[in-house]
Design a protein around this motif. Sequence first.
Motif, PDB file in Angstrom:
ATOM      1  N   GLU A 175       0.840  -1.191   0.000  1.00  0.00           N
ATOM      2  CA  GLU A 175       0.000   0.000   0.000  1.00  0.00           C
ATOM      3  C   GLU A 175       0.876   1.243   0.000  1.00  0.00           C
ATOM      4  O   GLU A 175       2.038   1.203   0.429  1.00  0.00           O
ATOM      5  N   GLU A 234     -13.520   9.673  -1.561  1.00  0.00           N
ATOM      6  CA  GLU A 234     -14.026   8.949  -2.728  1.00  0.00           C
ATOM      7  C   GLU A 234     -12.879   8.445  -3.598  1.00  0.00           C
ATOM      8  O   GLU A 234     -12.944   7.345  -4.160  1.00  0.00           O
ATOM      9  N   GLN A 272     -11.546   5.352  -1.807  1.00  0.00           N
ATOM     10  CA  GLN A 272     -12.466   4.213  -1.904  1.00  0.00           C
ATOM     11  C   GLN A 272     -12.527   3.663  -3.324  1.00  0.00           C
ATOM     12  O   GLN A 272     -12.681   2.456  -3.530  1.00  0.00           O
ATOM     13  N   GLY A 273     -12.384   4.542  -4.316  1.00  0.00           N
ATOM     14  CA  GLY A 273     -12.384   4.088  -5.698  1.00  0.00           C
ATOM     15  C   GLY A 273     -11.209   3.183  -6.007  1.00  0.00           C
ATOM     16  O   GLY A 273     -11.275   2.352  -6.924  1.00  0.00           O
ATOM     17  N   LEU A 274     -10.118   3.323  -5.235  1.00  0.00           N
ATOM     18  CA  LEU A 274      -8.948   2.471  -5.419  1.00  0.00           C
ATOM     19  C   LEU A 274      -8.924   1.319  -4.420  1.00  0.00           C
ATOM     20  O   LEU A 274      -7.963   0.544  -4.395  1.00  0.00           O
ATOM     21  N   GLY A 275      -9.946   1.242  -3.592  1.00  0.00           N
ATOM     22  CA  GLY A 275      -9.970   0.204  -2.564  1.00  0.00           C
ATOM     23  C   GLY A 275      -9.220   0.596  -1.308  1.00  0.00           C
ATOM     24  O   GLY A 275      -8.869  -0.273  -0.505  1.00  0.00           O
ATOM     25  N   GLY A 276      -8.999   1.893  -1.113  1.00  0.00           N
ATOM     26  CA  GLY A 276      -8.250   2.366   0.053  1.00  0.00           C
ATOM     27  C   GLY A 276      -9.133   3.061   1.061  1.00  0.00           C
ATOM     28  O   GLY A 276     -10.343   2.807   1.134  1.00  0.00           O
ATOM     29  N   SER A 277      -8.536   3.985   1.830  1.00  0.00           N
ATOM     30  CA  SER A 277      -9.279   4.682   2.878  1.00  0.00           C
ATOM     31  C   SER A 277      -8.680   6.059   3.102  1.00  0.00           C
ATOM     32  O   SER A 277      -7.536   6.335   2.724  1.00  0.00           O
ATOM     33  N   ALA A 321      -3.930   3.809  -0.253  1.00  0.00           N
ATOM     34  CA  ALA A 321      -4.403   3.106  -1.443  1.00  0.00           C
ATOM     35  C   ALA A 321      -3.583   1.830  -1.606  1.00  0.00           C
ATOM     36  O   ALA A 321      -2.358   1.854  -1.430  1.00  0.00           O
ATOM     37  N   PRO A 322      -4.234   0.711  -1.910  1.00  0.00           N
ATOM     38  CA  PRO A 322      -3.485  -0.543  -2.082  1.00  0.00           C
ATOM     39  C   PRO A 322      -2.683  -0.522  -3.381  1.00  0.00           C
ATOM     40  O   PRO A 322      -3.053   0.145  -4.356  1.00  0.00           O
ATOM     41  N   THR A 340      -0.596  -6.416  -6.502  1.00  0.00           N
ATOM     42  CA  THR A 340       0.137  -7.496  -5.836  1.00  0.00           C
ATOM     43  C   THR A 340       1.458  -7.790  -6.519  1.00  0.00           C
ATOM     44  O   THR A 340       2.375  -8.332  -5.913  1.00  0.00           O
TER      45      THR A 340
END
Length: 572
Positions: free
Chosen positions: A515, A541, A544-549, A566-567, A570
């Motif tokens: 991350e 937003e 959250q759109g990237l799967g983060g906080s 943001a993550p 992998t």
Amino acid sequence: MGVRDPLTRVPRMRLDELLDELQVRIDEVRGTRDRVHSLLEAVVSVGRELDLAQVLRRIVEAAALLVDAEYGALGVIGPDGRTLSQFLTVGLTDEEIAEIGPLPAGHGLLGEVIHHPEPLRLTDLGAHSSSYGFPAHHPPMRTFLGVPIRVREEVFGNLYLTDKRGGIDFDTEDETVISTLSVAAGVAIDNARLYEGSQRQQRWLKANAEITESLLSGSSRPAVLELIARRAQEITAARLADIAMPVAGIDGLVVEFAVGTDAGARQGLVVPFAGTLSGAAYRAGKPVTAAPAPAGERYPAESQVQDGLGPAVAVPLGTAGGESRGVLLLARASGEPAFGEGELEPLVAFAGQATLALELAERRRDAEQIALLEERDRIARDLHDLAIQRLFATGMTLQSAARLVEHEEASERVGRAVDDLDETIKIIRSTIFGLRTRDRESSPGLRARAARAVGDAATTLGHPPRLSMEGLLDTDVPPQIADHVMAVLGELLSNAARHAQATRIGVTLKAGRREVVLTVSDNGKGIPAQGRRSGLINLDERAQGLGGSFTHERPAAGGTRLVWRAPLPTGS
């Protein structure tokens, strides 16, 4: 009753006078003997010490004791030869010294002995033409005796003695005694400096060996920087040590590591080239020193070294293509001795060793980067030569087999499987393209972009934010996520400039543990409970759109702390 003959009384009166005079001479001889004995004891006591600070303290204490002075001081002349870099006192308590304020720099009557290094005796020091008077809370002083201390024919400093007890003046004998002590003091100081120099040289050699061992053991670049700064601080008895490095896109240096006074606030600080010791040393490619500013004057590098610190030195860390790689800054406490020529030579040699350490660390990082790119190329080749070819062959086989399948539903399933294989091939080809083009783009990386943004924000904020960056920001953060990070950073710095009313802002950017984390903190008034939050909602937003906080909090010490995450893919 007989009458005493007057003639018999005269010899007895003369005998009494002779006896009284003899007693006075005996007392003088005894006093001289005691004083010589005290002088010899003082010489032995001063010469016994090898620690320079203790030698200087013993000298001024012995001088005040020998002439029965209420106050004594020893002023060490600075490298400029005109002012005092150190001032030790006897007869004043710590509370009295604190009330008087800054120690004298060598002006007025004290400067008279500096400019004319000869013994000076005064009945009333206030009546001398060079006297400036005393500052507030300074005890009154009348009689004065000043004697220079020479070390190898050079004036090292001066002994100042005032107010002989009993209200009497200093006499010729006092001057002779202190002049004799000053000769012994010069020898003791020279011995102490030689011993101190040899000890310091051993410590430098040990530090160089430790750095070399650290490099051979594979230590990371941050670990090497920390070791360099800490050992330099310990050996020079500095209150502050930091290492500042140039960063592309910033008109200045960024402090990558700091240790000592207010080190946390200095970490990531952007140091301008103009008006700072580090900037001057970086541009000149040679050490730059600064003595403590005299009372009433401003420190020459006030934008870099905070209050409470005295003499400082900035040493460039070698050169690369004609420019320094960075700068090592060392600053001692106020009132400590300035950095002399004898300290600069081993310090420059240590800086050269530190430069080699940084070069080796960078070469190791480059080698790891090349190995990573080569591994990506190998994976890309394997994916292209093996995976895609096999998938393509499998797809062709399924397409051929679909013509032989008479069951309609089964034929559709085979067709969908072929489509899935085509889509998989497209994904793999996209991955191959990413592996082969990553880190080969000419556009600046996230590290340089973030440093430039923080540097530009100094204009609107009124002060440079502290910037700290960790991890493989240019390697592990994809361009799409890097663009989001820069947008968030710009928004947070803009909000801080418009609303926070902060005097200190810190920016931390880290890539690691799959991350990327951006943290912006300040000591401002915080986010109002009923204030507009449209900007913060947009940042949330994005995350959250990237799967983060995105979170914000108000620390106990006040201000605001905002964290955007943001993550990372992998494969990073």
